[in-house]
Design an enzyme around this catalytic site. Structure first.
Site, PDB file in Angstrom:
ATOM      1  N   ASP A 179       0.836  -1.200   0.000  1.00 49.65           N
ATOM      2  CA  ASP A 179       0.000   0.000   0.000  1.00 49.65           C
ATOM      3  C   ASP A 179       0.871   1.249   0.000  1.00 49.65           C
ATOM      4  O   ASP A 179       0.625   2.215  -0.737  1.00 49.65           O
ATOM      5  CB  ASP A 179      -0.904  -0.023   1.230  1.00 49.65           C
ATOM      6  CG  ASP A 179      -2.082   0.942   1.135  1.00 49.65           C
ATOM      7  OD1 ASP A 179      -2.451   1.344   0.015  1.00 49.65           O
ATOM      8  OD2 ASP A 179      -2.641   1.274   2.193  1.00 49.65           O
ATOM      9  N   HIS A 262      -4.243   2.791  -7.037  1.00 53.41           N
ATOM     10  CA  HIS A 262      -5.416   2.544  -6.206  1.00 53.41           C
ATOM     11  C   HIS A 262      -6.681   2.381  -7.040  1.00 53.41           C
ATOM     12  O   HIS A 262      -7.608   1.676  -6.628  1.00 53.41           O
ATOM     13  CB  HIS A 262      -5.573   3.647  -5.155  1.00 53.41           C
ATOM     14  CG  HIS A 262      -4.791   3.373  -3.905  1.00 53.41           C
ATOM     15  ND1 HIS A 262      -3.427   3.569  -3.822  1.00 53.41           N
ATOM     16  CD2 HIS A 262      -5.166   2.871  -2.698  1.00 53.41           C
ATOM     17  CE1 HIS A 262      -2.997   3.236  -2.610  1.00 53.41           C
ATOM     18  NE2 HIS A 262      -4.039   2.798  -1.918  1.00 53.41           N
ATOM     19  N   HIS A 265      -6.650  -1.166  -7.935  1.00 55.03           N
ATOM     20  CA  HIS A 265      -7.114  -1.899  -6.751  1.00 55.03           C
ATOM     21  C   HIS A 265      -8.627  -1.938  -6.709  1.00 55.03           C
ATOM     22  O   HIS A 265      -9.255  -2.989  -6.510  1.00 55.03           O
ATOM     23  CB  HIS A 265      -6.582  -1.255  -5.467  1.00 55.03           C
ATOM     24  CG  HIS A 265      -7.366  -1.654  -4.247  1.00 55.03           C
ATOM     25  ND1 HIS A 265      -8.558  -1.030  -3.904  1.00 55.03           N
ATOM     26  CD2 HIS A 265      -7.167  -2.616  -3.313  1.00 55.03           C
ATOM     27  CE1 HIS A 265      -9.050  -1.595  -2.821  1.00 55.03           C
ATOM     28  NE2 HIS A 265      -8.226  -2.553  -2.436  1.00 55.03           N
ATOM     29  N   HIS A 279      -5.823  -5.566   0.921  1.00 55.08           N
ATOM     30  CA  HIS A 279      -5.832  -4.275   0.212  1.00 55.08           C
ATOM     31  C   HIS A 279      -4.485  -3.974  -0.433  1.00 55.08           C
ATOM     32  O   HIS A 279      -4.391  -3.720  -1.631  1.00 55.08           O
ATOM     33  CB  HIS A 279      -6.213  -3.169   1.206  1.00 55.08           C
ATOM     34  CG  HIS A 279      -6.048  -1.781   0.677  1.00 55.08           C
ATOM     35  ND1 HIS A 279      -6.989  -1.163  -0.125  1.00 55.08           N
ATOM     36  CD2 HIS A 279      -5.046  -0.882   0.823  1.00 55.08           C
ATOM     37  CE1 HIS A 279      -6.570   0.048  -0.444  1.00 55.08           C
ATOM     38  NE2 HIS A 279      -5.391   0.245   0.125  1.00 55.08           N
TER      39      HIS A 279
END
Length: 385
Positions: A179, A262, A265, A279
């Site tokens: 992340d 992201h 994601h 995540h």
């Protein structure tokens, strides 16, 4: 993300009121929370409560605070936030504490916002950069990304106990590295595009610089930190990586801005095959996709893929459960990743959905080569049973 028709865009930097990190930090939660309220509600799932109840109980008793736990349902949905908000109101609570990982913390933020009380992030893992930010990621009941929810303030307090981080499964810290590494990849793209950050302004130099600092620390310290956490040890490398994953990445993504990593994601959450990934593991697939979409130098892409493979992060579609995915499946991912409100549009160049799909598809070859160089063998879908 904002409206250029509302006059000059300001540069905006956001941060929590106070950040406290270290071994045994949770033992000071009571005295720290007492500055923000006298009737706190602690939101935690059963596992986290079991691990922390004794130290939190002692901490609150020493601070003269009543202790009320509320069971977190496990998924940060709108309905769960509304339910917790009603518990806050019915109990007359004046501060809410999200205790655990990013999902509990994000739900506490939403419930606090709904209730008009301050919120506190008490992180027991360093798996995401959620604790410091003024936003929550909202999911559907099935675990698909639904939206970002933004608040007009950050957490009043963030507490991270590095002993608990060291005792948690190593995979959590590795996911946090995934992340956090995206933070610089995305922040530099937002800077170059003069796009907006997550708080509706242009990035400040400090926000972008903190994103780069997070990146530098992780390249230096991630591997020794993960080795230490394998043995439940707190070393200077662990402290550095926890700060990079939590504080620096949190400030860097919020004030520096998000881009394609992201967004990809979010797209990956739209298909059931990827739900076994954390995540930060999905974000790492997004980082590789962004680098390929940008046409980053091969040396940079290969170095990133090999480093993150050594960290234990997925670098192939195979590990994401999409090794044999057809174009229609990847098009569902891309459609979600390129939705009009998504952060991929912060990139400093034009692209088509086909460009994104091809970049995503190209991750497989890059990741396989990286794993081979690192001596990691053929990729497979991990069994997290």
């Amino acid at each position: 993300m904002g409206d250029d028709n509302q006059g000059p865009t300001l540069r905006i930097f956001a941060s929590p009121g106070r950040y406290v990190q270290g071994r045994g930090a949770l033992a000071r939660l009571g005295e720290l929370v007492a500055d923000h309220g006298s009737r706190p509600l602690v939101l935690a799932d059963d596992v986290v409560r079991g691990l922390t109840e004794q130290v939190v109980t002692d901490s609150f008793r020493e601070a003269g605070l009543p202790l009320v736990f509320e069971r977190f349902g496990g998924v940060p949905t709108r309905a769960e936030a509304a339910r917790v908000a009603s518990v806050i109101g019915d109990g007359g609570h004046d501060v809410v504490i999200g205790l655990g990982g990013g999902t509990a913390i994000d739900t506490a933020k939403a419930a606090g916002d709904d209730s008009g009380v301050p919120w506190v992030s008490a992180a027991t893992v360093a798996s995401t950069d959620a604790p410091t930010s003024a936003l929550s990621v909202v999911y559907t009941e099935s675990g698909a990304f639904e939206s970002y929810r933004f608040y007009d303030r950050n957490p009043a307090l963030v507490v991270v106990d590095t002993q608990l981080v060291a005792e948690a499964p190593t995979r959590f810290l590795a996911a946090g590295v995934g992340d956090a590494l995206a933070t610089w990849i995305e922040a530099r793209a937002v800077r170059d595009a003069h796009s907006h950050n997550m708080v509706g302004g242009l990035p400040t130099r400090s926000g972008t610089t903190l994103a780069r600092l997070s990146w530098d620390i992780l390249w230096e310290s991630a591997l020794p930190a993960l080795e230490a956490v394998d043995r439940n040890l707190v070393t200077p490398a662990v402290e550095a990586v926890v700060e990079a994953n939590t504080l620096l990445s949190g400030l860097g993504f919020e004030s520096g801005g998000l881009a394609a990593a992201h967004a990809v994601h979010d797209g990956l959450t739209a298909v059931d095959q990827t739900h076994h990934l954390a995540h930060g593991e999905k974000v790492n697939i997004g980082s590789l996709t962004q680098l390929l979409l940008e046409g980053a130098p091969t040396s940079e892409v290969d170095a990133f893929a090999e480093f993150t493979a050594r960290v234990g992060l997925p670098t192939t579609l195979t590990e994401a459960g999409l090794g044999d995915a057809d174009d229609a499946t990847l098009d569902r991912v891309v459609a979600a990743a390129t939705a009009p409100e998504e952060t991929i549009h912060n990139l400093p160049f034009a692209f088509t959905p086909r460009d994104v799909r091809d970049a995503l598809r190209a991750v497989e070859g890059v990741g396989r080569r990286a794993r081979a160089r690192a001596g990691l063998g053929e990729p497979s879908v991990p069994d997290h049973g």
